[in-house]
Design an enzyme around this catalytic site. Structure first.
Site, PDB file in Angstrom:
ATOM      1  N   PRO A  47     -14.647  19.825   0.562  1.00  0.00           N
ATOM      2  CG  PRO A  47     -16.369  21.316   0.015  1.00  0.00           C
ATOM      3  CD  PRO A  47     -15.931  19.908  -0.168  1.00  0.00           C
ATOM      4  CB  THR A  86     -32.063  25.057  14.561  1.00  0.00           C
ATOM      5  OG1 THR A  86     -30.647  24.825  14.558  1.00  0.00           O
ATOM      6  CG2 THR A  86     -32.284  26.553  14.416  1.00  0.00           C
ATOM      7  CG  ASP A  87     -28.033  22.736  17.572  1.00  0.00           C
ATOM      8  OD1 ASP A  87     -28.135  23.281  16.449  1.00  0.00           O
ATOM      9  OD2 ASP A  87     -27.251  21.784  17.793  1.00  0.00           O
ATOM     10  CD  GLU A  88     -27.088  26.516  12.624  1.00  0.00           C
ATOM     11  OE1 GLU A  88     -26.991  27.693  12.265  1.00  0.00           O
ATOM     12  OE2 GLU A  88     -26.787  25.553  11.903  1.00  0.00           O
ATOM     13  NE  ARG A  91     -22.229  22.922  13.193  1.00  0.00           N
ATOM     14  CZ  ARG A  91     -21.369  23.898  13.490  1.00  0.00           C
ATOM     15  NH1 ARG A  91     -20.616  23.825  14.583  1.00  0.00           N
ATOM     16  NH2 ARG A  91     -21.267  24.968  12.713  1.00  0.00           N
ATOM     17  CE  LYS A 110     -29.144  21.894   5.424  1.00  0.00           C
ATOM     18  NZ  LYS A 110     -30.073  22.084   4.318  1.00  0.00           N
ATOM     19  CE  LYS A 149     -35.844  27.147  12.203  1.00  0.00           C
ATOM     20  NZ  LYS A 149     -37.040  26.574  11.541  1.00  0.00           N
ATOM     21  CG  ASN A 175     -25.642  19.912  12.618  1.00  0.00           C
ATOM     22  OD1 ASN A 175     -25.589  20.611  13.622  1.00  0.00           O
ATOM     23  ND2 ASN A 175     -25.166  20.292  11.450  1.00  0.00           N
ATOM     24  N   GLY A 222     -18.483  34.038   9.983  1.00  0.00           N
ATOM     25  CA  GLY A 222     -19.304  33.956  11.206  1.00  0.00           C
ATOM     26  C   GLY A 222     -19.505  32.544  11.715  1.00  0.00           C
ATOM     27  CE1 TYR A 268     -32.303  27.639   9.236  1.00  0.00           C
ATOM     28  CE2 TYR A 268     -30.398  27.250  10.665  1.00  0.00           C
ATOM     29  CZ  TYR A 268     -31.654  26.889  10.212  1.00  0.00           C
ATOM     30  OH  TYR A 268     -32.275  25.777  10.743  1.00  0.00           O
ATOM     31  CG  PHE A 280     -33.358  15.865   5.361  1.00  0.00           C
ATOM     32  CD1 PHE A 280     -33.299  14.498   5.123  1.00  0.00           C
ATOM     33  CD2 PHE A 280     -32.677  16.385   6.459  1.00  0.00           C
ATOM     34  CE1 PHE A 280     -32.579  13.659   5.966  1.00  0.00           C
ATOM     35  CE2 PHE A 280     -31.958  15.562   7.309  1.00  0.00           C
ATOM     36  CZ  PHE A 280     -31.912  14.193   7.061  1.00  0.00           C
ATOM     37  CB  ILE A 281     -36.499  17.021   9.002  1.00  0.00           C
ATOM     38  CG1 ILE A 281     -35.001  17.305   9.041  1.00  0.00           C
ATOM     39  CG2 ILE A 281     -36.936  16.373  10.319  1.00  0.00           C
ATOM     40  CD1 ILE A 281     -34.587  18.300  10.128  1.00  0.00           C
ATOM     41  CG  LEU A 337     -43.409  21.528  -4.386  1.00  0.00           C
ATOM     42  CD1 LEU A 337     -43.987  20.934  -5.672  1.00  0.00           C
ATOM     43  CD2 LEU A 337     -42.842  20.397  -3.517  1.00  0.00           C
TER      44      LEU A 337
END
Ligand code: NAD
Ligand code: DAU
Length: 350
Positions: free
Chosen positions: A207, A127-129, A216, A191, A156, A181, A285, A152, A14-15, A37
């Site tokens: 959901p 990532t900010d995560e 976020r 996502k 990272k 995000n 979590g 994940y 995506f990015i 891929l």
């Protein structure tokens, strides 16, 4: 004179695909895109640039040291921008193994090759995560400790630490960009934003994990691409840069806005969308909030986001309405199996 090359990994994601297109437009460099891929990739994201003679696609794995070494020898990239990753938190909860492989061992493999071939810049897309849950805390600055919650995020954070270690130990010119995000055209429907748009367009329930009050900072993907190029070219070597808008939105508010934009675009009753929110069991979590300070990237590089959430959602919703065929093709059998495993078996949706 031959153009200098940059190596972009994960450019069919995506990015990464937005970044490849942006680079080809903004710079005269050759762009070599190394991508394995996986399920998350799609060559169609870059169908408009494949005929550009400065663009080259190589199918391969960033953990394959031989292939990576050969690519560095052949292309002699002056810079590496590493997007290649397993990127979805829920999948990392189902099975962390590929996250450790690609997000940690893959980064190690690239760092080793970059060090041997003396690249001028190695930009790790983080990532900010990595800061973990910041509910009740001030926005994180780049020196704050890393306290990742999910497999994940832990993978990272490990990659960030490797980059910092390679900078200090071997003097490799690494840079790290930690963005919030992203959203926009061509995002995979695992996502939240594309998942919600797809389900609403199909007449299905959306959901909402837990109470939906998680927060976020939503960043339009093109703004992130601009930030990444700034960091690559003008960032301080060894530097870490947060990238975000500074505007925080709860998931419920975000979904409400998506419903309103969809209703406007389709001239439909917003209630027909709003009534489809379905609260489901929370993600294990689950981080309640992410929030990062963007002082550094503003002050040092003058970067600011240019697309606000309303405008970004409008552009995104319009794109998905106009590209429903892409959305449905992406939501293939393996996606449906994944959806079933997460939402029906784990999260308890009917
Ligand atoms: P994505 O899942 O859409 O794309 C990942 C790409 O990496 C895919 O094309 C995939 O085929 C490729 N890839 C995976 N494993 C590979 C391997 N072993 N070798 C070569 N290629 C491999 O991801 P995205 O959402 O575009 O995220 C890109 C990067 O940005 C990731 O590093 C992610 O951690 C980071 N990031 C994402 C967000 C976000 O909101 N999506 C926010 C902050 C940071
Ligand atoms: O913060 C940056 C990170 O943003 C990136 O590093 C990750 O690669 C990217 O996947 C994203 O992680 P999130 O977990 O925040 O994104 P996701 O779209 O999965 O979820 C956004 C929020 O919405 C989160 O609070 C979980 C919630 N959610 C998500 C899904 C998929 C739901 O309530 N329902 C859903 O079905």
């Amino acid at each position: 004179m031959e153009q200098r090359a940059v190596l972009v990994t994960g450019g069919c994601g995506f990015i990464g695909s937005h970044f490849v297109r942006y680079l080809l437009r903004e710079r005269s460099w050759r762009v070599v895109n190394l991508d394995k891929l996986t399920y998350a990739a799609d060559l169609a994201r870059l169908s408009d640039v494949t005929s550009d003679p400065r663009y080259q696609f190589v199918r391969g794995d960033v953990t394959d040291a031989e292939l990576v070494g050969e690519l560095f020898r052949r292309e002699r990239p002056w810079a590496v921008i590493n997007f290649a990753a397993e990127s979805h938190v829920d999948r990392s909860i189902l099975d962390p193994a590929p996250f450790l492989e690609t997000n940690v061992r893959g980064v190690y493999t690239l760092l080793e090759a970059a060090r041997r071939h003396q690249v001028e810049r190695f930009l790790q897309v983080s990532t900010d995560e990595v800061y973990g849950d910041v509910e009740g805390l001030p926005p994180r600055v780049e020196e704050d400790p890393l306290q990742p919650s999910s497999p994940y995020a832990a993978s990272k954070a490990s990659a960030d630490l490797l980059c910092l270690a390679y900078r200090r130990t071997y003097g490799l010119p690494t840079l790290i960009a930690r963005s919030s995000n992203n959203y926009g055209p061509y995002q995979h429907p695992e996502k939240l934003i594309p998942l919600a748009i797809r389900n609403l367009l199909k007449g299905d329930a959306v959901p909402v994990y837990g109470d939906g009050r998680q927060v976020r900072d939503w960043l339009f993907v093109e703004d992130n691409c601009r930030a990444l190029l700034e960091v690559l070219e003008r960032g301080r070597v060894g530097g870490v840069y947060n990238v975000a808008t500074g505007v925080r939105t709860s998931n419920l508010e975000l979904l409400r806005r998506i419903c309103m934009v969809l209703a406007e675009e389709l001239a439909a009753d917003p209630n027909s969308f709003l009534s489809r929110m379905e609260f489901v069991r929370d993600r294990p979590g689950h981080d309640r909030a992410y929030a990062v300070s963007v002082e550094r990237i503003r002050n040092e590089l003058g970067w600011r986001p240019s697309v606000d959430l309303q405008e970004g959602l409008r552009r995104t919703v319009r794109w998905f309405i106009g590209n429903r065929a892409w959305l449905e093709r992406t939501a293939d059998d393996s996606y449906r199996a994944y959806y079933e495993a997460v939402y029906v078996q784990q999260w308890g949706m009917p």
